[in-house]
Design a protein around this motif. Structure first.
Motif, short mmCIF file in Angstrom:
data_model
loop_
_atom_site.label_atom_id
_atom_site.label_comp_id
_atom_site.label_asym_id
_atom_site.label_seq_id
_atom_site.Cartn_x
_atom_site.Cartn_y
_atom_site.Cartn_z
N HIS A 101 -89.73 6.81 121.02
CA HIS A 101 -88.61 7.04 121.94
C HIS A 101 -88.80 8.35 122.71
O HIS A 101 -88.48 8.42 123.91
CB HIS A 101 -87.29 7.03 121.19
N ALA A 102 -89.36 9.36 122.05
CA ALA A 102 -89.61 10.63 122.73
C ALA A 102 -90.69 10.47 123.80
O ALA A 102 -90.60 11.07 124.89
CB ALA A 102 -90.03 11.69 121.71
N LEU A 103 -91.69 9.65 123.53
CA LEU A 103 -92.75 9.40 124.52
C LEU A 103 -92.19 8.66 125.73
O LEU A 103 -92.56 8.95 126.88
CB LEU A 103 -93.88 8.59 123.90
N ALA A 104 -91.32 7.70 125.48
CA ALA A 104 -90.70 6.97 126.59
C ALA A 104 -89.90 7.93 127.46
O ALA A 104 -89.95 7.85 128.70
CB ALA A 104 -89.81 5.85 126.06
N LEU A 137 -93.73 0.39 125.85
CA LEU A 137 -92.74 1.38 126.29
C LEU A 137 -91.98 0.81 127.49
O LEU A 137 -92.55 0.10 128.32
CB LEU A 137 -93.41 2.70 126.68
N PRO A 138 -90.70 1.13 127.61
CA PRO A 138 -89.87 0.52 128.65
C PRO A 138 -89.97 1.24 130.00
O PRO A 138 -89.11 1.04 130.86
CB PRO A 138 -88.46 0.64 128.08
N CYS A 139 -91.00 2.04 130.21
CA CYS A 139 -91.11 2.79 131.45
C CYS A 139 -92.56 3.20 131.66
O CYS A 139 -93.40 3.09 130.77
CB CYS A 139 -90.21 4.02 131.41
N GLY A 140 -92.85 3.65 132.90
CA GLY A 140 -94.17 4.19 133.22
C GLY A 140 -95.16 3.18 133.78
O GLY A 140 -96.21 3.58 134.28
N LEU A 200 -97.26 -6.36 136.09
CA LEU A 200 -98.66 -6.04 136.32
C LEU A 200 -99.23 -5.18 135.20
O LEU A 200 -99.95 -5.65 134.35
CB LEU A 200 -98.82 -5.36 137.69
N GLY A 201 -98.86 -3.89 135.17
CA GLY A 201 -99.42 -2.99 134.16
C GLY A 201 -98.37 -2.40 133.26
O GLY A 201 -97.28 -2.01 133.71
N ALA A 202 -98.66 -2.31 131.97
CA ALA A 202 -97.72 -1.83 130.95
C ALA A 202 -98.21 -0.53 130.34
O ALA A 202 -99.42 -0.27 130.30
CB ALA A 202 -97.57 -2.88 129.85
N ILE A 203 -97.28 0.26 129.83
CA ILE A 203 -97.62 1.43 129.01
C ILE A 203 -97.31 1.10 127.56
O ILE A 203 -96.19 0.69 127.23
CB ILE A 203 -96.81 2.68 129.44
N ILE A 204 -98.30 1.24 126.71
CA ILE A 204 -98.13 0.95 125.29
C ILE A 204 -98.49 2.18 124.46
O ILE A 204 -99.27 3.03 124.89
CB ILE A 204 -98.98 -0.26 124.84
N ALA A 205 -97.89 2.27 123.27
CA ALA A 205 -98.15 3.39 122.37
C ALA A 205 -98.24 2.89 120.94
O ALA A 205 -97.58 1.91 120.57
CB ALA A 205 -97.06 4.44 122.50
N LYS A 206 -99.03 3.57 120.13
CA LYS A 206 -99.26 3.16 118.74
C LYS A 206 -97.95 3.13 117.95
O LYS A 206 -97.20 4.11 117.93
CB LYS A 206 -100.22 4.14 118.06
N ARG A 207 -97.67 2.01 117.30
CA ARG A 207 -96.48 1.91 116.47
C ARG A 207 -96.53 2.89 115.30
O ARG A 207 -95.48 3.34 114.81
CB ARG A 207 -96.34 0.47 115.93
N SER A 208 -97.74 3.26 114.88
CA SER A 208 -97.88 4.19 113.76
C SER A 208 -97.33 5.58 114.06
O SER A 208 -97.14 6.39 113.15
CB SER A 208 -99.35 4.29 113.35
N ASP A 251 -87.50 2.30 134.40
CA ASP A 251 -86.93 1.52 133.29
C ASP A 251 -87.10 0.04 133.60
O ASP A 251 -86.69 -0.44 134.65
CB ASP A 251 -85.46 1.84 133.11
N LEU A 252 -87.71 -0.68 132.65
CA LEU A 252 -87.92 -2.13 132.85
C LEU A 252 -86.60 -2.85 133.07
O LEU A 252 -86.51 -3.74 133.92
CB LEU A 252 -88.64 -2.72 131.64
#
Length: 296
Positions: A214-217, A88-91, A199-207, A264-265
């Motif tokens: 996009h809504a999660l971002a 995700l591009p944020c968080g 340093l740290g990233a936020i990731i979410a399941k592609r499924s 935003d990254l």
């Protein structure tokens, strides 16, 4: 450390039980500050969250096993998980002047053949350390010991390890342990690349699908902005999970790790992430990234 869902602090809006997202992030002030609004159902239209608190080494393992829907992880673990998760591009946490530190009991210590405690073998801190050590400790350090980040400074102070690689609020408190900064991994990275430190990233399941990703971002970005707009709203949540941290240190922590890249990254942020993982792959430290691996 709580590594089970904390449903008492999960949001209550945004849909029925089937819509709840399972998320894991650390109890560190930057994460609780960023996710406070979302976790408490204050972000309009955002799905409710079942929150798990866990150290970064634990969440990295969760990502590698494909557990949970959304995770805060080290950027260093991305090459192993991007088939299943999207960045995700944020968080997340990325910035300047916020790199991990190498601490020792004596100033100017030589780490050749020494035992070094690190917060995780797949942590970004350790990846930055390996890039630094390749240049600065040509004969190699000795044994690497993985410890939870809050145990590293006591281990160095008590002589159980020769040096410690520390993250988070340790950059503000290491002198309280009588320790000395041997090197700053962020300074080493920035001086050679001119890029901010991933340093740290936020990731979410592609499924979950592109529309929902996009809504999660947007939910994460809204939660960040709400935290900035009313910092006092999250204070109780931040301090309740900050492991007896001094409130002033918690504020310093948030000020350093929550910045424009959290919202935003952007071009520089993505360049920093790709730069780190490309350099690490060239050294054989991580698998190479596909050209579109960071696409969202």
């Amino acid at each position: 450390m709580n590594t089970t869902p904390d449903t008492a602090e999960s949001g209550t809006g945004g849909g029925g039980p089937g819509d709840r997202l399972r998320i894991a992030y650390s109890p560190c002030p930057n994460d609780t500050f960023v996710f406070h609004a979302w976790a408490h159902g204050l972000v309009p239209e955002a799905p409710p969250l079942d929150v798990t608190f866990a150290d970064i080494d634990v969440t990295n393992g969760m990502a590698e096993r494909g557990e949970l829907d959304v995770l805060k992880v080290s950027y260093a673990v991305l090459p192993w998980v991007l088939d299943e998760y999207a960045l995700l591009p944020c968080g997340g946490a990325l910035g300047r002047g916020c790199g991990p530190l190498v601490l020792t009991r004596e100033p100017g210590a030589d780490l050749t053949g020494r035992t070094v405690a690190v917060p995780g073998e797949r942590s970004t801190a350790y990846l930055l350390f390996r890039l630094w050590a390749a240049a600065e400790v040509p004969d190699g350090v000795g044994r690497i010991v993985v410890l939870p980040f809050h145990e590293i400074m006591p281990a160095v102070r008590d002589g159980r390890v020769d040096a410690g690689l520390v993250i988070h609020e340790a950059r503000f408190t290491y002198q309280d342990y009588g320790l000395h900064k041997l090197a700053d991994m962020g300074e080493h990275w920035e001086s050679r690349t001119g890029l901010p430190i991933p340093l740290g990233a936020i990731i979410a399941k592609r499924s979950l699908g592109k529309e929902r990703l996009h809504a999660l971002a947007e939910a994460a970005r809204a939660s960040v902005r709400m935290a900035w707009d009313d910092p006092d709203a999250s204070r109780g949540y931040v301090l309740a999970h900050a492991q007896e941290m001094d409130p002033a240190v918690a504020d310093q922590h948030i000020g350093l790790y929550v910045n424009e890249f959290t919202a935003d990254l952007g071009e520089q942020g993505y360049a920093a992430v790709r730069g780190l993982l490309t350099r690490a792959a060239a050294e054989g430290l991580v698998p190479p990234l596909a050209a579109d691996a960071l696409a969202f």
